[in-house]
Structure formats: structure tokens, C-alpha cells
Design an enzyme around this catalytic site. Structure first.
Site, PDB file in Angstrom:
ATOM      1  CG  ASP A 287     -24.063  -0.367 -45.578  1.00 36.63           C
ATOM      2  OD1 ASP A 287     -23.136  -1.121 -45.904  1.00 36.63           O
ATOM      3  OD2 ASP A 287     -24.188   0.603 -45.205  1.00 36.63           O
TER       4      ASP A 287
ATOM      5  CG  ASN B 111     -20.563  -1.904 -51.389  1.00 38.25           C
ATOM      6  OD1 ASN B 111     -21.572  -1.151 -50.994  1.00 38.25           O
ATOM      7  ND2 ASN B 111     -19.603  -2.356 -50.581  1.00 38.25           N
TER       8      ASN B 111
ATOM      9  CG  ASP C  17     -18.449 -10.454 -50.209  1.00 38.55           C
ATOM     10  OD1 ASP C  17     -17.072 -10.326 -49.644  1.00 38.55           O
ATOM     11  OD2 ASP C  17     -18.527 -10.518 -51.266  1.00 38.55           O
TER      12      ASP C  17
ATOM     13  CG  ASP D  46     -17.371 -14.345 -51.411  1.00 36.02           C
ATOM     14  OD1 ASP D  46     -16.686 -13.435 -50.769  1.00 36.02           O
ATOM     15  OD2 ASP D  46     -17.262 -14.633 -52.650  1.00 36.02           O
TER      16      ASP D  46
END
Length: 181
Positions: free
Chosen positions: A47, A38, A75, A30
Site C-alpha cells: 500500500d 506484497n 499495480d 505496470d
């Protein structure tokens, strides 16, 4: 987006395993701080970060026998080592984390958890298989052994990624039943 294997590829890999003769390890990864990238730098930056993680995980997987790196969504990543130990899984995680830290630019880090199943592990869960769990953060982190959860679904590490999610996600502080995690 990343060119990585996906959840279906993980499921197919589980289905092909010879559960009577190998000791597979599933690593869950993770990204800590991904949401902030983001939110503050935009989805393109997010991205780009996902593609960077994909490259690092795929490159690391290429140095291990029978390893598959996959993006499960968001993620969240999974690495399957078809016949390995938790020590080997920790080596994978440490190597990938170091490689990522060398190229990451947004302060994002990786957290890892692992579930191992197989014939060489001591029985920890009674009927349904031999399973062990560990969680660690970052290179050189000390693994913490965890006793199995009482959730009945954790009594088998079988050919489904859902079983792996249920085994590993609670160790990462995630809800295995929540599709957003």
C-alpha cells in the site's frame, strides 16, 4: 487508498475528448516486482508503494498540459495525455520512471506502453481511426513500434477504457479481457 483518479475518471476524460481535433495518448504503467513486495513485506508495504507511485505520477502529470493520472486497480496505472505525441508520452514515462527510481526502495520498476489516436497519425488500422502503439521499459528505453493486433476491438480507439486496455495490454504481456491483469 492512493487518492488518485480511478477508472471512471478515465472514462469521463475519454468521453470529453474532441476526437476530431485532438490526438490523445493513453499510457499504461505496470509495476514489475510489486507482487513480491506484497508477498514478502506485507500488504502495508504494498500500500505504501502504491501511494508512492501515485505521488510520482500525479506530480509528473502536473507538469504536462491536460494530463490525468489514474489507478485502474492493483499495480496498474493509466495516464491520459489529451493532446500529445508518442514522443511526449515517452518523455512522461521516462520522467516518472526516473522520479520513482529515486525514491523506490524495494527494487520495483515501472514498465510502460502507450497507444496514441488522432488526426495527425498515419492510418494504420483502416476504418475506425488512426492508432499507433509503442512499448518501452525504463528511462532512455528505445520504443518499439508494433503493428496493430487483429482483434476487431482494436479497430477503434474510442471513448472507452476497454478499447485502450485491448490496445495496450497485449503489448505489456497482459490479457485485456482478464480482470486480474
Amino acid at each position: 487508498l492512493t487518492g488518485m483518479a480511478n477508472r471512471r475518471a478515465v472514462d469521463r476524460c475519454f468521453e470529453r475528448l474532441d476526437w476530431d481535433s485532438c490526438s490523445p495518448v493513453a499510457l499504461m504503467c505496470d509495476l514489475d516486482g510489486f507482487k513480491q513486495v506484497n508477498d514478502t513485506r506485507g500488504h502495508q508495504a504494498g500500500d505504501d508503494l502504491l501511494r508512492l507511485v501515485a505521488r510520482v505520477l500525479n506530480d509528473t502529470a502536473s507538469t504536462f498540459d491536460d494530463a490525468l493520472a489514474a489507478r485502474l486497480g492493483g499495480d496498474e496505472f493509466c495516464v491520459l495525455l489529451a493532446d500529445a505525441t508518442l514522443d511526449e508520452a515517452q518523455r512522461f514515462a521516462n520522467h516518472a520512471t526516473r522520479a520513482f527510481a529515486e525514491v523506490a526502495t524495494h527494487g520495483v520498476t515501472m514498465s510502460w506502453g502507450a497507444a496514441a489516436a488522432g488526426v495527425d497519425l498515419p492510418t494504420t488500422m483502416g476504418e475506425g481511426g488512426n492508432v499507433a502503439y509503442q512499448r518501452w521499459d525504463g528511462p532512455g528505453g528505445t520504443p518499439e513500434s508494433h503493428s496493430p493486433r487483429h482483434d476487431a476491438a482494436l479497430q477503434r480507439m474510442d471513448a472507452s477504457i476497454l478499447a485502450t486496455r485491448r490496445a495496450v495490454f497485449p503489448l505489456l504481456g497482459l490479457d485485456a479481457e482478464d480482470p486480474r491483469d
